[in-house]
Write a protein that holds these residues in place. Structure first.
Motif, PDB file in Angstrom:
ATOM      1  N   THR A 179      -7.431   0.978   8.189  1.00  0.00           N
ATOM      2  CA  THR A 179      -7.918   2.172   7.493  1.00  0.00           C
ATOM      3  C   THR A 179      -8.986   2.871   8.326  1.00  0.00           C
ATOM      4  O   THR A 179      -8.955   4.099   8.479  1.00  0.00           O
ATOM      5  N   SER A 184      -2.717  -2.670  -7.988  1.00  0.00           N
ATOM      6  CA  SER A 184      -3.466  -3.121  -6.814  1.00  0.00           C
ATOM      7  C   SER A 184      -4.382  -4.318  -7.083  1.00  0.00           C
ATOM      8  O   SER A 184      -4.411  -5.250  -6.271  1.00  0.00           O
ATOM      9  N   THR A 239      -0.251   2.153  -8.031  1.00  0.00           N
ATOM     10  CA  THR A 239      -1.573   1.728  -7.562  1.00  0.00           C
ATOM     11  C   THR A 239      -2.356   0.973  -8.637  1.00  0.00           C
ATOM     12  O   THR A 239      -3.278   0.231  -8.305  1.00  0.00           O
ATOM     13  N   ALA A 249       3.211   1.347  -3.307  1.00  0.00           N
ATOM     14  CA  ALA A 249       2.430   1.668  -4.506  1.00  0.00           C
ATOM     15  C   ALA A 249       2.062   3.137  -4.539  1.00  0.00           C
ATOM     16  O   ALA A 249       2.120   3.778  -5.598  1.00  0.00           O
ATOM     17  N   ALA A 250       1.701   3.685  -3.387  1.00  0.00           N
ATOM     18  CA  ALA A 250       1.341   5.103  -3.322  1.00  0.00           C
ATOM     19  C   ALA A 250       2.548   5.989  -3.616  1.00  0.00           C
ATOM     20  O   ALA A 250       2.442   6.981  -4.328  1.00  0.00           O
ATOM     21  N   HIS A 251       3.714   5.618  -3.092  1.00  0.00           N
ATOM     22  CA  HIS A 251       4.921   6.425  -3.281  1.00  0.00           C
ATOM     23  C   HIS A 251       5.531   6.271  -4.668  1.00  0.00           C
ATOM     24  O   HIS A 251       6.191   7.185  -5.153  1.00  0.00           O
ATOM     25  N   ARG A 252       5.330   5.125  -5.282  1.00  0.00           N
ATOM     26  CA  ARG A 252       5.950   4.846  -6.586  1.00  0.00           C
ATOM     27  C   ARG A 252       4.982   4.945  -7.757  1.00  0.00           C
ATOM     28  O   ARG A 252       5.332   4.641  -8.885  1.00  0.00           O
ATOM     29  N   GLY A 253       3.747   5.323  -7.485  1.00  0.00           N
ATOM     30  CA  GLY A 253       2.762   5.433  -8.556  1.00  0.00           C
ATOM     31  C   GLY A 253       2.378   4.091  -9.153  1.00  0.00           C
ATOM     32  O   GLY A 253       2.157   3.984 -10.356  1.00  0.00           O
ATOM     33  N   VAL A 307       0.840  -1.202   0.000  1.00  0.00           N
ATOM     34  CA  VAL A 307       0.000   0.000   0.000  1.00  0.00           C
ATOM     35  C   VAL A 307       0.875   1.253   0.000  1.00  0.00           C
ATOM     36  O   VAL A 307       0.655   2.184  -0.787  1.00  0.00           O
ATOM     37  N   VAL A 308       1.881   1.279   0.867  1.00  0.00           N
ATOM     38  CA  VAL A 308       2.757   2.452   0.953  1.00  0.00           C
ATOM     39  C   VAL A 308       3.643   2.557  -0.284  1.00  0.00           C
ATOM     40  O   VAL A 308       3.766   3.628  -0.884  1.00  0.00           O
TER      41      VAL A 308
END
Length: 125
Positions: A88, A65, A62, A56-60, A53-54
């Motif tokens: 969440t 997913s 998503t 994917a968000a930081h590396r684009g 999750v982290v």
């Protein structure tokens, strides 16, 4: 939509095979008196869900997913998705909802399994 479903299916197959192999490996190493294989898979799968999750968000990433989270990790362990949803809610400050979600998930899932056992045993008796 079809492409995403294929990604989920492929990831799910990979995750399911990984779960099986971990379960067999843990059983061979420590035996089967306690469900260490399931426990190990759930803990490690939840850890990997958090990392993905982290990352994917930081590396684009998503867009991966469906393949990774729903597919691989969902096939490896559905507990990782449950853990993500609970955290969440917690991180959003919805502590009551998080606690309710955890409690209901555990109690009602075990209850559902017990009801399924009862219904199947009655049907096949």
């Amino acid at each position: 939509m079809i492409g995403t479903a294929v990604q989920v299916a492929l990831g799910g197959a990979i995750g399911a095979v990984m779960r099986y192999l971990v379960g067999v490996g843990v059983f061979r190493l420590w035996g089967g008196g306690f469900p260490l294989g399931v426990l190990s898979v759930n803990i490690f799968g939840s850890f990997l869900m958090g990392v993905f999750v982290v990352a994917a968000a930081h590396r684009g990433l998503t867009h991966l997913s469906p393949f990774v989270m729903t597919g691989i990790l969902g096939g490896f362990t559905t507990f990782s998705a449950f853990s993500l949803e609970a955290v969440t809610l917690y991180e959003r400050g919805a502590l009551g909802q998080a606690a309710l979600y955890v409690g209901l998930s555990v109690v009602l899932s075990i209850g559902g399994l017990m009801f399924g056992l009862w219904a199947a045993r009655a049907a096949f008796a």
